[in-house]
Design a protein around this motif. Structure first.
Motif: not given
Length: 216
Positions: A108, A134-136, A111, A138-140, A130-132, A115
Motif C-alpha cells: 500500500v 481500486i487496487s489499494l 504503491i 481492495a488490498l486494504w 481509478s486502477v490504483i 504513484s
C-alpha cells in the motif's frame, strides 16, 4: 522426575536483559525495515517516472525484497523468548498471521509513494488513477481485516489485554487531541489537519502503549 541443575538457572537471561534485547531488536530492526521499505518506494517511483522496467529494475527490486525479508527473519529468529518454555500452537499461529498482515500492508505504501509525482509520497493528497485506487482499497479492506480477525481469535489473554488497552489509550488521544488541533488550526496557530497524519499518530500511540503494556 528430572532434577533441575542450578547451573541451568544461571544461564537463563534475566527479565531486564530480555526486555533490553527486545527493545534493541524491535527499535533497531524496525527502523532498518522502514529504511529498506523507503528505498524500495523511492526506487520504484524513480523507475516509474523514467519508464525503466527492465531486468535490471526487477533484479535490484528483488534484492531489496530479499534483504527486507532477511532482516525480518533475523528479528524473528533472534527475538528473545525469555524462557525455554514451549510455545503454544495458537501463539505461533498468531505471530505468523500478524507478520502476514504486515507484509500485505507494505505494498500500500509502496504503491502510493510510486504513484505520486510530488515529493510528499505516502502523505500526498494528490489525485490517483481509478486502477490504483481500486487496487489499494481492495488490498486494504479484504485481506487485512480478515487476518486481523484471525489474529485476534488466536492471541492469549495477556496480549489481547495489551492490544485492548493500547486501543483505549489511542482512541482517547484521538478524542482529545483532534478537536484541539482543529480549533487551533481555525485560529491560525497550526496547519490544517491531515487525516493520514492523524491516523498514523493514533496508530503509533496504539502500538507504543500496547508494546509497553505487553512487555513492561
Amino acid at each position: 522426575m528430572m532434577k533441575l541443575d542450578p547451573s541451568d538457572l544461571d544461564q537463563q537471561p534475566s527479565d531486564g536483559a530480555v526486555l533490553l534485547r527486545r527493545g534493541l531488536i524491535g527499535v533497531g530492526g524496525g527502523l532498518l525495515l522502514l529504511f529498506i521499505a523507503s528505498l524500495m518506494a523511492g526506487f520504484s517511483y524513480a523507475a516509474i517516472s523514467d519508464g525503466n522496467f527492465g531486468l535490471v529494475f526487477i533484479a535490484i527490486l528483488a534484492v531489496m525484497v530479499l534483504v527486507f525479508a532477511g532482516v525480518a527473519y533475523a528479528m524473528w529468529r533472534f527475538w528473545p523468548r525469555g524462557h525455554n518454555e514451549p510455545e503454544a500452537p495458537r501463539v505461533k499461529s498468531a505471530r505468523m498471521i500478524l507478520i502476514a498482515a504486515m507484509v500485505i500492508s507494505m505494498p500500500v505504501g509502496i504503491i502510493l509513494a510510486a504513484s505520486d509525482d510530488s515529493a510528499n509520497g505516502v502523505f500526498s493528497n494528490a489525485p490517483i488513477t481509478s486502477v490504483i485506487a481500486i487496487s489499494l482499497i481492495a488490498l486494504w479492506l479484504i485481506p487485512v481485516p480478515v487476518l486481523t480477525w484471525m489474529w485476534w481469535r488466536r492471541v492469549d489473554e495477556h496480549e489481547a489485554n495489551a492490544y485492548r488497552d493500547g486501543g483505549f489509550v489511542a482512541v482517547h488521544a484521538y478524542l482529545f487531541l483532534t478537536p484541539a488541533w482543529w480549533i487551533a488550526s481555525r485560529a491560525g496557530w497550526v496547519p490544517a489537519q491531515d487525516p493520514m497524519i492523524v491516523f498514523l499518530a493514533v496508530c503509533v500511540v496504539w502500538c507504543c502503549f500496547g508494546f509497553a503494556r505487553k512487555y513492561f
